[in-house]
Write an enzyme that holds these catalytic residues in place. Structure first.
Site, PDB file in Angstrom:
ATOM      1  N   GLY A 363       0.831  -1.193   0.000  1.00 45.17           N
ATOM      2  CA  GLY A 363       0.000   0.000   0.000  1.00 45.17           C
ATOM      3  C   GLY A 363       0.864   1.240   0.000  1.00 45.17           C
ATOM      4  N   GLY A 365       0.568   5.778   0.644  1.00 54.18           N
ATOM      5  CA  GLY A 365      -0.240   6.923   1.061  1.00 54.18           C
ATOM      6  C   GLY A 365       0.644   8.118   1.295  1.00 54.18           C
ATOM      7  N   GLY A 366       0.061   9.153   1.874  1.00 57.93           N
ATOM      8  CA  GLY A 366       0.835  10.370   2.107  1.00 57.93           C
ATOM      9  C   GLY A 366       1.943  10.188   3.111  1.00 57.93           C
ATOM     10  N   GLY A 368       3.852   7.319   3.394  1.00 62.05           N
ATOM     11  CA  GLY A 368       4.895   6.399   2.968  1.00 62.05           C
ATOM     12  C   GLY A 368       4.332   5.219   2.197  1.00 62.05           C
ATOM     13  N   ARG A 369       5.224   4.313   1.833  1.00 59.42           N
ATOM     14  CA  ARG A 369       4.874   3.104   1.086  1.00 59.42           C
ATOM     15  C   ARG A 369       5.227   1.892   1.938  1.00 59.42           C
ATOM     16  NH1 ARG A 369       4.593   4.194  -4.576  1.00 59.42           N
ATOM     17  NH2 ARG A 369       5.488   2.173  -5.130  1.00 59.42           N
ATOM     18  N   VAL A 370       4.347   0.890   1.910  1.00 58.04           N
ATOM     19  CA  VAL A 370       4.525  -0.298   2.736  1.00 58.04           C
ATOM     20  C   VAL A 370       4.776  -1.503   1.830  1.00 58.04           C
ATOM     21  CG1 VAL A 370       3.540  -1.755   4.535  1.00 58.04           C
ATOM     22  CG2 VAL A 370       2.967   0.674   4.455  1.00 58.04           C
ATOM     23  N   ASP A 481      -3.076   8.659  14.788  1.00 65.18           N
ATOM     24  CA  ASP A 481      -3.461   8.415  13.403  1.00 65.18           C
ATOM     25  C   ASP A 481      -4.393   7.202  13.313  1.00 65.18           C
ATOM     26  OD1 ASP A 481      -3.508   9.183  10.768  1.00 65.18           O
ATOM     27  OD2 ASP A 481      -1.692   8.109  10.203  1.00 65.18           O
TER      28      ASP A 481
END
Length: 677
Positions: A363, A365-366, A368-370, A481
């Site tokens: 995944g 998002g704003g 980071g990337r996983v 978060d």
């Protein structure tokens, strides 16, 4: 009778010339011998020296850093007690044929020497190379060594005063020559000097004479077959009375350095009674084939190519090493040493994720990337989150908190295993959750729809995890978060709260300190825009939004056909007022849900989303409501003050930077990993 004896001796001399007689006797013990080859010769040899089957005396065989000696086995009487000057060294004469096989005719090898030594024990400690197998670094120049040498030197050593790498020298008790000359001879016909290359693999003859009365040494050399030149190469005064004070050994020594070379003596004669007997050239053994004098054409082609290839390989190796170091470079500071157990190497994470391949991407998002990773040496599945990160003042505190969060243990919290720091980015390592994030099941049509019992269990699990963070762990942890994309599902579809990249810690009983606003728009409590202070109540607000999102299966903000932004909380409030709050349940669930549980969760979501922090329940109260141990308060307008709430909501969304409905529904993340903690 005397006359008959003299007549017999004369007859024998006529029948057997002097040289042949001496050769047949090998060594007569009276200071004169001749060897036209060394088969069966009475010599003492050591080191690398050996007599070859054809009679050649080979002093060295090509092995580097070796010595070889060959000498007359018994000492000779160099003092004559009956002479008028009994302390003077006796005259002697010797001639020998030798050859030096260097690897190349233009590359220095190592030399050969004729010696007269009072004691052969000095040879036992000799060193190769520049010392010619005669002396060593400690006894070189020591007058107690009592050794006289005529060297045929093929090494140039400026430290010992060598004139070049092809010279003849006269040495006494040292390898530093008293007198030296270029190897060569004077042509009897023209008087011109002709150079000889000592490493040419060609046989050369040398003559060495010592005049005891005049204390004069004469050295002459020439190619084999050329008569002895009339003009000597070297003639100088040397008094050997201090070197040989009685008997002495005579012989040859050679040594190899770091370059391949072989040394041969082909024939040798010696005399303490006038001139040495002449050698019979026709009877001398043959030298080995000399081979090509110059480097072969193949070598001239291959050597530059090989050298260039070697340079290229070394260059590539250095480039690969530097690139490897840059590729796997990390940031490490001394203060991180106590966190070693939580530190992962970038190399391990790189290989675990197959170089952070897009095929491993879970995944993005704003924040980071996983990536999914497999740490093979531990047989462990990982989730690695790459976060853009620039080192600032707060980095040390942030890493300290990451290490502390690694001690969290709860069934509804994704285990934070550790971290890795690189220039420009931070990597957070978590347990891998095989069923991914919850938001995929809410909004991705390719995933199966979660039925109500699954959703309720996930909500209950996340609430339990937040209670552990707020009250039951050793410190207070504010997640900051909480949202559907940060709730991950394990193999049994249990909800686990993950992604602690924005989490903040403080001690129980202490007050949260002021910080920058971080988190995801739509989940930020209204008071954060004024105080910037994250508290458990701000997590509760985000949890309230999460409850509405999971129950309704809708995003917090959507766009209608007229491009107006429709907020989910407004829809829930509107349906609550109409008494139709259960109608907000995700339509994909159909009738497979418990209306009382749906109503409870939606009303609890509104209660947790109250704009006033002190009106929100704690997570312990939330658990009690969900478990039915406490009755949810009446959601009357008088209690909630919805008019005020709606106004604050509107201002809150505007304050969160909503420029358009489209930009807001993207759910961007506000984060400051290094300074705003």
């Amino acid at each position: 009778m005397p006359f008959q004896t003299l007549h017999l001796a004369t007859l024998l001399l006529f029948l057997f010339p002097a040289g042949r007689w001496a050769d047949s006797t090998g060594g007569n013990g009276h200071g004169q011998f001749v060897y036209n080859g060394f088969t069966g010769a009475n010599l003492t040899i050591d080191g690398a020296a050996t007599v070859m089957p054809n009679g050649l005396l080979m002093l060295t065989n090509g092995t580097i850093q070796m010595t070889g000696h060959a000498f007359h086995p018994s000492p000779l009487p160099f003092r004559d007690p009956d002479a008028q000057n009994a302390t003077a060294a006796r005259s002697f004469s010797t001639t020998f044929v030798f050859a030096i096989y260097g690897q190349y005719d233009d590359l220095s090898a190592a030399g050969l020497a004729f010696f007269v030594a009072a004691d052969r024990a000095v040879l036992s400690t000799a060193m190769p190379g520049q010392f010619l197998g005669l002396l060593n670094g400690s006894d070189n120049g020591n007058r107690s060594t009592h050794i006289f040498t005529v060297e045929f030197d093929t090494l140039f050593n400026i430290d010992i005063g060598d004139m070049n790498s092809n010279h003849v020298g006269i040495d006494v008790d040292s390898v530093v020559s008293r007198v030296a000359a270029n190897a060569g001879y004077y042509d009897d016909d023209t008087g011109m000097f002709r150079n000889l290359s000592l490493i040419s693999r060609k046989a050369m003859q040398a003559w060495v004479d010592y005049d005891g009365a005049a204390t004069q040494v004469t050295v002459t050399m020439a190619p084999l077959g050329v008569p002895r030149p009339k003009k000597p190469l070297i003639q100088t005064t040397v008094d050997l009375s201090g070197v040989v004070q009685g008997t002495a050994y005579v012989g040859f020594s050679s040594a190899t350095g770091m370059v391949f070379s072989r040394h041969f003596v082909v024939g040798w004669s010696f005399s303490l009674h006038g001139s040495a007997p002449a050698l019979n050239i026709s009877e001398l053994p043959a030298l080995p084939p000399a081979g090509p004098k110059h480097r072969s054409k193949m070598l001239e082609i291959v050597l530059p190519i090989s050298s260039a290839a070697l340079v290229l390989v070394v260059g590539i190796a250095i480039y690969a090493l530097v690139r490897h170091r840059i590729k796997y470079a990390e940031l490490r500071d001394d203060w991180e040493i106590p966190f070693g157990a939580h530190r992962f190497s970038y190399r391990d994470l790189y290989h675990a994720t197959r170089g952070f391949s897009d095929k491993q991407l879970l995944g993005a998002g704003g924040f980071g990337r996983v990536y999914k990773g497999v740490l093979h040496k531990a047989d462990m599945d990982l989730a690695v989150k790459r976060v853009p990160h620039e080192p600032k003042q707060g980095t040390k505190k942030f890493i300290t908190e990451i290490a502390s969060l690694g001690r969290l243990r709860h069934r509804n919290i994704v285990q934070l295993l550790g971290y890795c720091r690189r220039k420009g980015e931070l990597l957070l390592v978590y347990d891998y959750m095989p069923n991914g994030s919850l938001d995929k099941y809410l909004y991705d049509g390719s995933k199966d729809t979660l039925h109500w019992s699954q959703r309720f269990r996930i909500i209950r699990g996340v609430a339990s995890g937040l209670l552990y963070l707020h009250e039951d762990w050793e410190q207070v942890v504010i997640h900051r978060d909480v949202k559907a994309s940060n709730v991950l599902l394990d193999g049994d579809m249990n909800g686990r709260l993950g992604d602690f990249g924005l989490a903040r810690l403080y001690d129980h009983g202490a007050d949260a300190y002021t910080t920058h606003v971080v988190g995801t728009m739509g989940y930020l409590a209204p008071e954060l825009g004024h105080t910037g202070k994250a508290t458990p109540a701000t997590d509760v607000f985000a949890f309230g939004a999460f409850l509405l999102e999971v129950t309704c299966g809708r995003r917090l903000v959507e766009q209608d056909q007229q491009n107006n932004c429709i907020m989910l909380v407004d829809r829930v409030i509107e349906n609550w007022r109409k008494g139709l709050i259960v109608n907000m349940v995700d339509s994909r669930i159909l009738d497979r849900y418990n209306p009382q549980e749906v109503s409870l969760v939606l009303k609890l979501g509104l209660l947790c989303s109250h704009p006033m922090p002190n009106r929100r329940p704690t997570m312990r109260q939330v658990i009690q409501y969900l478990d039915g141990n406490t009755v949810l308060p009446d959601l009357s307008p008088a209690y909630l003050g919805f008019t005020e709430m709606e106004a604050i909501y509107s201002r809150n969304y505007l304050n969160q930077g909503m420029q358009s409905c489209t930009s807001y529904t993207s759910m961007g993340t506000i984060s400051d990993l290094s300074g705003g903690r």
